[in-house]
Design a protein around this motif. Structure first.
Motif, PDB file in Angstrom:
ATOM      1  N   PRO A   7      10.641   3.407  -4.235  1.00 29.24           N
ATOM      2  CA  PRO A   7      11.286   2.266  -3.575  1.00 29.24           C
ATOM      3  C   PRO A   7      11.010   2.285  -2.078  1.00 29.24           C
ATOM      4  O   PRO A   7      10.882   3.342  -1.457  1.00 29.24           O
ATOM      5  CB  PRO A   7      12.772   2.501  -3.870  1.00 29.24           C
ATOM      6  N   SER A   8      10.902   1.115  -1.502  1.00 28.75           N
ATOM      7  CA  SER A   8      10.695   0.978  -0.058  1.00 28.75           C
ATOM      8  C   SER A   8      11.289  -0.339   0.387  1.00 28.75           C
ATOM      9  O   SER A   8      11.114  -1.361  -0.287  1.00 28.75           O
ATOM     10  CB  SER A   8       9.205   1.037   0.298  1.00 28.75           C
ATOM     11  N   GLU A   9      11.997  -0.343   1.493  1.00 32.00           N
ATOM     12  CA  GLU A   9      12.632  -1.574   1.956  1.00 32.00           C
ATOM     13  C   GLU A   9      11.602  -2.649   2.274  1.00 32.00           C
ATOM     14  O   GLU A   9      11.854  -3.841   2.082  1.00 32.00           O
ATOM     15  CB  GLU A   9      13.492  -1.276   3.186  1.00 32.00           C
ATOM     16  N   SER A  10      10.447  -2.250   2.778  1.00 28.54           N
ATOM     17  CA  SER A  10       9.402  -3.218   3.114  1.00 28.54           C
ATOM     18  C   SER A  10       8.394  -3.423   1.996  1.00 28.54           C
ATOM     19  O   SER A  10       7.681  -4.435   1.974  1.00 28.54           O
ATOM     20  CB  SER A  10       8.663  -2.769   4.379  1.00 28.54           C
ATOM     21  N   GLY A  11       8.304  -2.484   1.088  1.00 31.32           N
ATOM     22  CA  GLY A  11       7.317  -2.566   0.035  1.00 31.32           C
ATOM     23  C   GLY A  11       5.969  -1.996   0.411  1.00 31.32           C
ATOM     24  O   GLY A  11       5.026  -2.060  -0.380  1.00 31.32           O
TER      25      GLY A  11
END
Length: 294
Positions: A77-81
């Motif tokens: 997972p990554s907040e920015s993708g």
């Protein structure tokens, strides 16, 4: 290794099959804007691939996102993708699991670009401790010397867009979410992750077999614009380009040249204004007719 971005909607369709003579040809596409995700891929010179890693733009990871993804695929997972330094460290641990650099005599050379996420201190320390030699490619040339960009990501993107189009045709009225991209990406990855694409990528870039003359001379012509000489003051002097002057011509002095412009004339019926200048240079008259549009 390298990263590439994908979307839950297909890109612009390049080819459409239709009967000859039809004036209007349509294709099925999504009206949604779509959500992006990042795929991290890695291959070697003999055609072996590390299972891909998919980075989703979310705070928490769910196992359902990678249920039908390629075998061994890791979801992050990554907040920015996009890739970050922490994600690169996690990917390095995934890379060690399959490359297995055991000792100092069995090191692994990892070729990557100069993205800031690849320079994270904890990742560099982990690579050094696990006998991984990181080789950073020069900027603005990965489209020529990165094997994944040369022979892999192109077919992968094409196959992925094809799978997305097939999904829309078999599921009319529905949209693709991150829960479906794992299965779609798997079908595209199986078709593009071939031994031929990997070996051709390293050969086309001159990495393996090593070939220092793989690129013709004309490719390096744009870099000549930055070839400036350095003077004694360590400052750059731009290269001056001078046109050739005939040997029988005489230099023109600024003192002997005079310009006497004539007043301009205008016409209400024509929108063009003509200027007529007489320039006297050493008893010679040069007529210079210039036309300017309003």
């Amino acid at each position: 290794m390298d990263e590439s971005g994908f979307s839950t909607v297909q890109n612009q369709t390049k080819r459409i099959v239709a009967t000859k003579g039809r004036k209007q040809v349509g294709t099925l596409s999504s009206a949604e804007r779509g959500q992006h995700f990042t795929a991290v891929c890695c291959m070697n010179a003999i055609g072996q691939y590390v299972p891909p890693t998919l980075i989703f733009p979310r705070k928490n990871m769910k196992k359902e996102l990678t249920d039908k993804a390629p075998t061994g695929c890791v979801g992050l997972p990554s907040e920015s993708g996009w890739m970050t330094g922490e994600h690169f460290l996690t990917w390095l641990k995934h890379f060690v699991k399959y490359s297995k650099p055991n000792s100092s005599d069995n090191k692994v050379l990892l070729i990557l670009d100069g993205h800031s996420s690849h320079k994270h201190l904890s990742a560099l320390e982990y690579a050094k401790e696990n006998n991984i030699v990181l080789f950073c490619l020069p900027p603005h040339c990965t489209h020529r010397v990165q094997p994944l960009d040369v022979t892999f990501f192109g077919p992968l993107t094409t196959y992925y867009n094809s799978e997305v189009t097939k999904w829309f045709r078999s599921h009319p009225g529905r949209t693709i979410t991150h829960y479906q991209v794992g299965e779609l990406f798997k079908e595209a990855h199986v078709k593009s992750a071939t031994v031929s694409n990997a070996t051709k990528g390293f050969a086309a870039t001159g990495i393996f077999p090593f070939n220092e003359d793989v690129f013709p001379e004309w490719i390096f012509i744009p870099s000549e614009t930055t070839n400036n000489e350095i003077n004694s003051n360590n400052s750059l002097e731009p290269v001056e380009f001078m046109e050739s002057i005939p040997s029988n011509s005489e230099p023109i002095s600024s003192k002997t040249a005079s310009a006497e412009p004539m007043p301009s004339t205008s016409s209400t019926q024509n929108s063009t204004v003509n200027y007529f200048d007489e320039i006297h240079l050493k008893d010679k008259t040069v007529n210079d007719n210039l036309s300017y549009e309003k």
